[in-house]
Design an enzyme around this catalytic site. Structure first.
Site, PDB file in Angstrom:
ATOM      1  N   ASP A   1      -1.333  -6.148  -0.612  1.00  0.00           N
ATOM      2  CA  ASP A   1      -1.403  -5.487   0.697  1.00  0.00           C
ATOM      3  C   ASP A   1      -2.823  -4.998   0.965  1.00  0.00           C
ATOM      4  OD1 ASP A   1      -0.156  -4.715   2.985  1.00  0.00           O
ATOM      5  OD2 ASP A   1       1.005  -3.082   2.092  1.00  0.00           O
TER       6      ASP A   1
ATOM      7  N   ASP B   1       0.841  -1.203   0.000  1.00  0.00           N
ATOM      8  CA  ASP B   1       0.000   0.000   0.000  1.00  0.00           C
ATOM      9  C   ASP B   1       0.879   1.258   0.000  1.00  0.00           C
ATOM     10  OD1 ASP B   1       0.890  -0.091   2.599  1.00  0.00           O
ATOM     11  OD2 ASP B   1      -1.092   0.106   3.529  1.00  0.00           O
ATOM     12  N   SER B   2       2.202   1.060   0.065  1.00  0.00           N
ATOM     13  CA  SER B   2       3.124   2.190  -0.120  1.00  0.00           C
ATOM     14  C   SER B   2       2.901   2.819  -1.487  1.00  0.00           C
ATOM     15  CB  SER B   2       4.580   1.714   0.015  1.00  0.00           C
ATOM     16  OG  SER B   2       4.819   0.562  -0.773  1.00  0.00           O
TER      17      SER B   2
ATOM     18  N   GLU C   1      -1.623  -5.472   8.471  1.00  0.00           N
ATOM     19  CA  GLU C   1      -0.817  -4.896   9.548  1.00  0.00           C
ATOM     20  C   GLU C   1      -1.514  -5.040  10.897  1.00  0.00           C
ATOM     21  OE1 GLU C   1      -0.012  -0.767   8.734  1.00  0.00           O
ATOM     22  OE2 GLU C   1       0.875  -1.186   6.777  1.00  0.00           O
TER      23      GLU C   1
ATOM     24  N   LYS D   1      -1.400  -9.403   2.705  1.00  0.00           N
ATOM     25  CA  LYS D   1      -0.658  -8.952   3.893  1.00  0.00           C
ATOM     26  C   LYS D   1      -1.554  -7.989   4.659  1.00  0.00           C
ATOM     27  CE  LYS D   1       2.910  -5.768   3.738  1.00  0.00           C
ATOM     28  NZ  LYS D   1       2.450  -4.724   4.655  1.00  0.00           N
TER      29      LYS D   1
ATOM     30  N   GLU E   1       8.767  -4.375  10.613  1.00  0.00           N
ATOM     31  CA  GLU E   1       9.268  -3.074  10.154  1.00  0.00           C
ATOM     32  C   GLU E   1       9.761  -2.244  11.327  1.00  0.00           C
ATOM     33  OE1 GLU E   1       6.729  -0.981   7.411  1.00  0.00           O
ATOM     34  OE2 GLU E   1       7.908   0.864   7.563  1.00  0.00           O
TER      35      GLU E   1
HETATM   36  O1  KIV Z   1       3.500  -1.154   1.658  1.00  0.00           O
HETATM   37  C1  KIV Z   1       4.660  -1.561   1.670  1.00  0.00           C
HETATM   38  O2  KIV Z   1       5.456  -1.327   0.756  1.00  0.00           O
HETATM   39  C2  KIV Z   1       5.094  -2.311   2.848  1.00  0.00           C
HETATM   40  C3  KIV Z   1       6.549  -2.588   2.980  1.00  0.00           C
HETATM   41  C4  KIV Z   1       7.234  -1.364   3.473  1.00  0.00           C
HETATM   42  C5  KIV Z   1       6.809  -3.757   3.854  1.00  0.00           C
HETATM   43  O3  KIV Z   1       4.296  -2.660   3.650  1.00  0.00           O
END
Ligand code: KIV
Length: 277
Positions: A86, A47-48, A118, A116, A185
């Site tokens: 994500d 989600d970055s 969090e 993924k 992280e």
């Molecule tokens: O969203 C992302 O790129 C991440 C990584 C920093 C692990 O969660």
């Protein structure tokens, strides 16, 4: 040698054999092709992308539909890497039903291999429900950017014994919930090493030292395409931005002075057809 798509069993085998696992973010088709060509094991459609692709201030605003759109492009480019989609903020926090439904979209619509999410121990039941629906889940602990405000900013987590113990517990809870992997992280390297030793599932670090089972970086940080800020854990392997700007400036100059396109970039017409024009 015949190259095969990476599986969860391959990732576990790497951990058992003490071989490092590589993970890289990708958000579009051309990047997925390059990451795959480099032989990276796992591809995270993080989600970055909210920040590095869409220009938002944080990862919070990105939507399910936007994530699915990018995951689909990555799937079209990556033939070998194991793909993680994500789950964006608020796609898995509202209810377990909603979380399972949204996780399912990553698999059915975007053909991701896993999702993924969090959080800490409180998210283990959510992860467990998604796993029970047949969807592999990777947990993300430590600095969790979606809830950075709750953590009072982008800070190293688990620096004191009590918060470190909470992270060890969270990691174990996610393992017990059936997660196949954990991203850690921004936590002290000693804590990351301890968690890695205590789990049978692989750990992937970002700002968590060298003793994790693998490492992940954000692609745009690694190639110098994001300059808003650079966390300490980032290593920039190449600075592409100035090279791209140079190419664009050259293109502008050639168009303006009329040297591009040249005959080699143009299409000729037969003389007799030209006469009839
Ligand atoms: O969203 C992302 O790129 C991440 C990584 C920093 C692990 O969660």
């Amino acid at each position: 040698m015949d190259r095969k798509k990476v599986t969860i069993a391959d990732l576990f085998e790497k951990k058992r054999e003490g071989k490092k696992i590589t993970m890289m973010t990708a958000y579009d088709y051309p990047t997925a092709v390059l990451v795959d060509q480099a032989g990276i094991d796992t591809i995270l459609v993080g989600d970055s992308l909210a920040m590095v692709m869409l220009g938002y201030e944080s990862t919070v605003p990105v939507t399910m539909d936007e994530m699915i759109h990018h995951c689909k492009a990555v799937y079209r480019g990556a033939k070998y890497g194991f793909i993680l989609g994500d789950m964006p903020f608020m796609s898995y926090q509202v209810s377990i039903e909603k979380a399972v439904e949204n996780a399912g979209r990553f698999i059915k619509e975007a053909v991701c291999d896993s999702v993924k999410l969090e959080g800490g121990s409180e998210m283990a039941p959510v992860a467990e429900a998604i796993v029970k629906a047949g969807i592999p889940v990777c947990a993300h602990i430590g600095l969790t950017p979606q809830t950075a405000t709750m953590l009072s900013g982008f800070k190293v987590q688990g620096k004191d014994a009590e918060s470190a113990r909470e992270l060890v517990t969270a990691a174990k809870d996610f393992e017990a919930a059936g997660c196949f992997m954990i991203v850690m992280e921004c936590i002290p390297d000693l804590l990351a090493e301890r968690i890695t030793q205590e789990l049978t599932i692989p750990t992937i670090g970002i700002g968590a030292g060298k003793d994790c089972d693998g490492q992940v970086l954000v692609y745009h940080d690694l190639v110098g395409l994001f300059d808003r800020f650079t966390p300490k854990f980032v290593k920039q392997y190449v600075d592409l931005s100035p090279q791209i700007v140079d190419a664009l400036v050259q293109y502008k100059k050639e168009v303006e002075e009329g040297s591009f396109p040249g005959p080699e970039h143009s299409f000729a017409m037969k003389a007799e057809e030209a006469e009839k024009l």
